[in-house]
Design a protein around this motif. Structure first.
Motif, short mmCIF file in Angstrom:
data_model
loop_
_atom_site.label_atom_id
_atom_site.label_comp_id
_atom_site.label_asym_id
_atom_site.label_seq_id
_atom_site.Cartn_x
_atom_site.Cartn_y
_atom_site.Cartn_z
N TRP A 69 46.69 -18.08 78.03
CA TRP A 69 47.21 -19.38 78.46
C TRP A 69 48.65 -19.31 78.96
CZ3 TRP A 69 43.67 -22.84 79.25
CH2 TRP A 69 42.47 -22.75 78.54
N ARG A 70 49.22 -18.13 79.02
CA ARG A 70 50.65 -18.00 79.33
C ARG A 70 51.01 -18.62 80.68
NH1 ARG A 70 51.24 -12.65 78.62
NH2 ARG A 70 51.70 -13.00 76.40
N ASP A 71 50.17 -18.45 81.66
CA ASP A 71 50.51 -18.90 83.02
C ASP A 71 49.96 -20.29 83.35
OD1 ASP A 71 51.84 -16.49 83.49
OD2 ASP A 71 49.99 -15.52 84.18
N ALA A 72 49.30 -20.93 82.39
CA ALA A 72 48.78 -22.28 82.65
C ALA A 72 49.94 -23.26 82.72
CB ALA A 72 47.81 -22.68 81.55
N PRO A 73 49.94 -24.17 83.69
CA PRO A 73 51.05 -25.12 83.82
C PRO A 73 50.93 -26.28 82.84
CG PRO A 73 49.44 -25.51 85.54
CD PRO A 73 48.96 -24.30 84.78
N GLY A 74 52.05 -26.94 82.61
CA GLY A 74 52.05 -28.19 81.86
C GLY A 74 52.24 -28.00 80.37
N LEU A 75 52.18 -29.13 79.67
CA LEU A 75 52.33 -29.15 78.22
C LEU A 75 50.99 -28.91 77.53
CD1 LEU A 75 53.94 -29.75 75.61
CD2 LEU A 75 53.60 -32.21 76.08
N PHE A 76 49.94 -29.57 78.01
CA PHE A 76 48.57 -29.38 77.52
C PHE A 76 47.88 -28.44 78.51
CE2 PHE A 76 50.10 -33.56 76.27
CZ PHE A 76 49.87 -33.56 74.91
N PRO A 120 39.52 -42.55 70.72
CA PRO A 120 39.18 -43.94 70.39
C PRO A 120 37.76 -44.15 69.89
CG PRO A 120 40.48 -43.88 72.41
CD PRO A 120 40.15 -42.46 72.07
N ASP A 121 36.83 -43.24 70.22
CA ASP A 121 35.46 -43.38 69.75
C ASP A 121 35.20 -42.68 68.44
OD1 ASP A 121 33.61 -44.78 71.87
OD2 ASP A 121 35.02 -43.56 73.01
N GLY A 122 36.13 -41.85 67.99
CA GLY A 122 35.95 -41.10 66.76
C GLY A 122 35.75 -39.62 66.97
N HIS A 123 35.62 -39.17 68.23
CA HIS A 123 35.43 -37.75 68.50
C HIS A 123 36.68 -36.96 68.12
CE1 HIS A 123 31.63 -38.21 70.57
NE2 HIS A 123 32.14 -39.14 71.36
N PRO A 124 36.51 -35.83 67.41
CA PRO A 124 37.68 -35.04 67.01
C PRO A 124 38.22 -34.15 68.12
CG PRO A 124 35.68 -34.08 66.12
CD PRO A 124 35.26 -35.34 66.82
N LEU A 125 39.52 -33.94 68.05
CA LEU A 125 40.22 -33.02 68.94
C LEU A 125 41.20 -32.20 68.11
CD1 LEU A 125 40.61 -36.01 71.05
CD2 LEU A 125 40.22 -33.96 72.40
N GLU A 126 41.62 -31.07 68.67
CA GLU A 126 42.59 -30.21 68.01
C GLU A 126 43.62 -29.74 69.02
OE1 GLU A 126 42.31 -26.50 64.96
OE2 GLU A 126 41.39 -26.15 66.92
N LEU A 127 44.89 -29.88 68.67
CA LEU A 127 45.96 -29.22 69.41
C LEU A 127 46.22 -27.89 68.71
CD1 LEU A 127 48.48 -32.16 69.97
CD2 LEU A 127 46.52 -31.49 71.39
N ILE A 128 46.44 -26.84 69.49
CA ILE A 128 46.60 -25.52 68.90
C ILE A 128 47.68 -24.74 69.65
CG2 ILE A 128 44.71 -24.55 70.31
CD1 ILE A 128 43.96 -22.88 67.80
N ALA A 129 48.54 -24.09 68.90
CA ALA A 129 49.57 -23.23 69.48
C ALA A 129 49.38 -21.84 68.92
CB ALA A 129 50.97 -23.75 69.13
N PHE A 130 49.15 -20.88 69.81
CA PHE A 130 48.90 -19.49 69.41
C PHE A 130 50.22 -18.75 69.26
CE2 PHE A 130 45.04 -20.63 71.88
CZ PHE A 130 44.11 -20.47 70.87
N PRO A 131 50.37 -17.96 68.19
CA PRO A 131 51.64 -17.26 67.97
C PRO A 131 51.84 -16.05 68.88
CG PRO A 131 50.07 -16.66 66.27
CD PRO A 131 49.41 -17.73 67.09
N GLY A 132 50.79 -15.55 69.48
CA GLY A 132 50.88 -14.35 70.31
C GLY A 132 49.52 -13.72 70.45
N GLY A 133 49.49 -12.51 70.99
CA GLY A 133 48.24 -11.80 71.13
C GLY A 133 47.43 -12.27 72.32
N PRO A 134 46.17 -11.81 72.44
CA PRO A 134 45.33 -12.16 73.59
C PRO A 134 45.15 -13.66 73.79
CG PRO A 134 44.39 -10.29 72.42
CD PRO A 134 45.53 -10.79 71.58
N PRO A 135 44.96 -14.48 72.72
CA PRO A 135 44.80 -15.92 72.98
C PRO A 135 46.01 -16.54 73.66
CG PRO A 135 44.03 -15.38 70.77
CD PRO A 135 44.75 -14.16 71.29
N ALA A 136 47.21 -16.18 73.20
CA ALA A 136 48.41 -16.71 73.84
C ALA A 136 48.54 -16.20 75.27
CB ALA A 136 49.64 -16.34 73.02
N ALA A 137 48.21 -14.93 75.49
CA ALA A 137 48.31 -14.35 76.83
C ALA A 137 47.37 -15.04 77.80
CB ALA A 137 48.00 -12.85 76.77
#
Length: 298
Positions: A156-163, A137-154
């Motif tokens: 977050w693999r066990d983190a709960p929830g949608l976000f 609401p103030d103008g600050h940017p955000l990014e949603l990101i989905a990793f296809p695999g590899g270390p970045p995906a690994a």
């Protein structure tokens, strides 16, 4: 030695804490850590806000913390017509378990999009991630990101929830060499990855025409979350607007530091102008493009 340990949080200056809380809670799954409270005296001193009423709201997403700051009287509003190439740009990158479901939940709040045409899948040569950028609401940017695999995906693999949490925070910089010298010198971060992103998918993601953007990931000793640099070779920007900690475009990385006083001396020796609290335990410094860095004693 820099004395740096980890990014322990991120900060954003906002106008209305209740509006901010509702957006991040209902749209992105953040949870309140505590009710709104006065900013700690040492932090207010370091940020030059000791003479203003400064209130903070601490929220978390997974294991990461964002501290939203409201000041009275308020500072300058968020600049008009913001773009991804602005040197005050700083986004928070939120990995998601299901991009379609995440965008659907967010859409109920009708945020201002940055990306054109919804989430974009980048080429495999630049990571193959699917991402979507928008503004709070103030103008600050955000990014949603989905990793296809590899270390970045690994990671977050066990983190709960949608976000799932906050993977990194990216800043747009105009002088790449100066920023790298700042981050790898007195701050002691390490370059972990670098690449050049371009093409139609990147253009739609960033909402700019024909971008060529250097993307550099830098890690503190505790590597997650980390810092990302965005340096647009094209298009370039003439905007050089600086923001202070009380202005609504202001953002901050919050680092733990074992020796804030020594870090302050090293920052001074590098030609920067850090500000310290009266007890020396908290230091604030603006980076080469004005982005905020707050260091608190570990």
């Amino acid at each position: 030695m820099s004395g740096m340990r980890a990014i322990v949080g991120f900060g954003r200056t906002v106008l209305d804490l209740s509006v901010t809380e509702a957006f991040y809670r209902d749209g992105l799954g953040f949870a309140r850590i505590a009710p709104p409270e006065p900013v700690p005296v040492a932090q207010a001193e370091a940020m030059g806000l000791a003479d203003r009423r400064a209130t903070q709201l601490r929220m978390r997403l997974g294991g990461q913390t964002v501290i939203f700051l409201a000041v009275d009287p308020p500072g300058a509003p968020y600049p008009a017509d913001p773009a991804a190439t602005d040197p005050f740009f700083q986004h928070l990158a939120i990995p998601v378990r299901d991009m379609e479901a995440a965008v659907a939940q967010l859409a109920r709040l009708a945020p201002t999009p940055i990306s054109r045409g919804g989430p974009q899948q980048l080429p495999a040569s630049t990571g193959g991630v699917t991402a979507y950028k928008f503004r709070d609401p103030d103008g600050h940017p955000l990014e949603l990101i989905a990793f296809p695999g590899g270390p970045p995906a690994a990671r977050w693999r066990d983190a709960p929830g949608l976000f799932l949490g906050i993977d990194h925070s990216a800043i747009t910089v105009t002088d790449l060499d100066a920023t790298l010298a700042f981050l790898t010198g007195p701050l002691g971060l390490t370059v972990a990855e670098r690449g050049l992103n371009q093409g139609p998918e990147q253009a739609r993601l960033d909402g700019v025409e024909d971008p060529q953007v250097d993307v550099i990931a830098l890690e503190p000793p505790v590597p997650a979350p980390h810092v990302e640099l965005l340096h647009y070779r094209v298009p370039t920007t003439d905007r050089r607007q600086r923001v202070g900690p009380g202005d609504r475009a202001a953002t901050r990385y919050i680092f733990s530091a074992t020796d804030p006083e020594g870090l302050s001396r090293r920052l001074c020796a590098s030609g920067l102008a850090p500000q310290a609290s009266a007890d020396g335990a908290t230091v604030y410094c603006a980076g080469p493009d004005g982005h905020g860095f707050l260091f608190v004693r570990a």
